[in-house]
Design a protein around this motif. Structure first.
Motif, short mmCIF file in Angstrom:
data_model
loop_
_atom_site.label_atom_id
_atom_site.label_comp_id
_atom_site.label_asym_id
_atom_site.label_seq_id
_atom_site.Cartn_x
_atom_site.Cartn_y
_atom_site.Cartn_z
N TYR A 206 0.83 -1.21 0.00
CA TYR A 206 0.00 0.00 0.00
C TYR A 206 0.87 1.26 0.00
CZ TYR A 206 -3.09 3.66 1.77
OH TYR A 206 -3.77 4.83 1.95
N GLY A 209 2.45 2.01 -3.24
CA GLY A 209 1.54 2.34 -4.33
C GLY A 209 1.18 1.17 -5.22
N TYR A 210 1.38 -0.06 -4.72
CA TYR A 210 1.09 -1.24 -5.55
C TYR A 210 -0.28 -1.84 -5.27
CZ TYR A 210 5.68 -1.10 -7.58
OH TYR A 210 6.79 -0.69 -8.29
N GLN A 211 -0.99 -1.27 -4.33
CA GLN A 211 -2.40 -1.60 -4.18
C GLN A 211 -3.08 -0.43 -3.47
OE1 GLN A 211 -2.28 -5.38 -1.95
NE2 GLN A 211 -3.19 -4.32 -0.21
N SER A 212 -4.36 -0.30 -3.69
CA SER A 212 -5.09 0.88 -3.24
C SER A 212 -5.67 0.74 -1.84
CB SER A 212 -6.22 1.21 -4.23
OG SER A 212 -7.11 0.10 -4.34
N SER A 213 -5.54 -0.43 -1.24
CA SER A 213 -6.12 -0.68 0.06
C SER A 213 -5.06 -1.19 1.03
CB SER A 213 -7.25 -1.71 -0.04
OG SER A 213 -7.68 -2.12 1.24
#
Length: 334
Positions: A206, A209-213
């Motif tokens: 997170y 920036g590799y997942q939004s949650s």
């Protein structure tokens, strides 16, 4: 290669190393009593503990979410990944120190202390002290107390229920029962401790920036965390196994069963009901002390217990301090 990707990978690799050290550091939690009472051979016990940890890892979603988003708040970007990296390295360092001296300290509190220490040392980010108090410090105090009291009461109940039983037959029966109580302890350890590594990996994904949650756990994270914890468990931390299995008190099969049953129950309740990331080490050790105290208070080697309690109290601040120093070293790399 993208510097942000390199930073994320570095944190994930550090988390996997922590997971492995957590496994061999805390293998004793699940198997020390079963091995010391000869209910299971060491390698069979370790294999069972590894499988139990693997299974339990898939049940610890809520604990992982607590670790991933409720302890520290960090802005997105590479500098924050440096904070997480230093925090995890601080926990690994403390794990190795306490393993060397055979002290069953908490890998969980080492990790939390490392994260808090590195975050405080950075000029950004925020420690969520309310959650630290409610979800870490209060359970840190109460789970050993509950384990101690329930261990004492449950062992008293067993002694009364089987007071007319034949000792030889009872020992054989409780050795068999320990197979199940040790398995329950191993699953509980997986629910609690693999979940903490999963929380760190998700935090890295997170923040990078590799997942939004900060709460979504990809399937590969379950498998990687569970596998590394299981491998570390199978490697076995024999120094700590000897401390828990023999140095605190000489356990019989009934005492071993009682301690494991109480400790696993406390782990399940905290993970599945309260979603609190408690220490498996604190819980099983206090349960062993409570069970042992039913013989007589002097049966517990309180000098050994005192050294363990000192390790418990110092783990959080010691790991935090180590993480602070590590952060000063690694900060230029992030």
């Amino acid at each position: 290669m993208d510097p942000q990707l390199v930073a994320v990978v570095a944190v994930i690799l550090a988390a996997m190393v922590f997971d492995y050290t957590n496994g061999f550091h805390d293998a004793a939690n699940a198997i020390a009593t079963s091995v010391s009472t000869r209910a299971l051979t060491p390698r069979v016990a370790l294999l069972m503990a590894a499988v139990g940890n693997f299974v339990g890892a898939h049940l610890g979603t809520e604990v992982a979410k607590t670790v991933g988003e409720d302890l520290v708040s960090l802005p997105l970007g590479i500098p924050s990944l440096g904070v997480v990296f230093a925090g995890v390295l601080g926990a690994i360092t403390w794990n190795l120190i306490t393993w060397y001296f055979g002290l069953p300290s908490s890998s969980s509190h080492a990790l939390f202390g490392g994260l808090v220490g590195a975050t405080l040392m950075a000029s950004f980010g925020e420690v969520q002290w309310g959650n630290i108090v409610n979800k870490v410090l209060i359970p840190m105090v109460f789970s050993p107390v509950v384990g101690l009291i329930l261990g004492f009461l449950f062992m008293i109940a067993i002694m009364w229920a089987f007071r007319r039983g034949h000792p030889g037959k009872l020992n054989r029966g409780f050795r068999l029962a320990q197979t199940f109580s040790a398995a329950a302890m191993a699953v509980g350890h997986g629910i609690q401790d693999a979940a903490k590594t999963m929380g760190i990996v998700v935090l890295a994904l997170y923040t990078g920036g590799y997942q939004s949650s900060a709460t979504h756990i990809p399937q590969w994270v379950y498998w990687a965390s569970a596998t590394m914890l299981a491998l570390g468990t199978y490697a076995g931390g024999w120094r700590i196994i000897r401390t828990l299995g023999r140095k605190i008190i000489d356990l019989g099969p009934a005492e071993g069963f009682a301690a494991e049953t109480v400790a696993s129950s406390v782990l399940y309740f905290n993970a599945l009901v309260l979603h609190a990331p408690i220490s498996t080490t604190h819980t099983i050790t206090s349960a062993i002390m409570g069970v042992g105290a039913t013989k007589r208070l002097s049966a517990v080697r309180w000098n050994v217990a005192g050294n363990i309690v000192i390790a418990w109290v110092t783990t959080f601040p010691a790991a935090a301090l180590i993480a602070c120093l590590i952060y000063l070293v690694v900060r230029p790399l992030f």
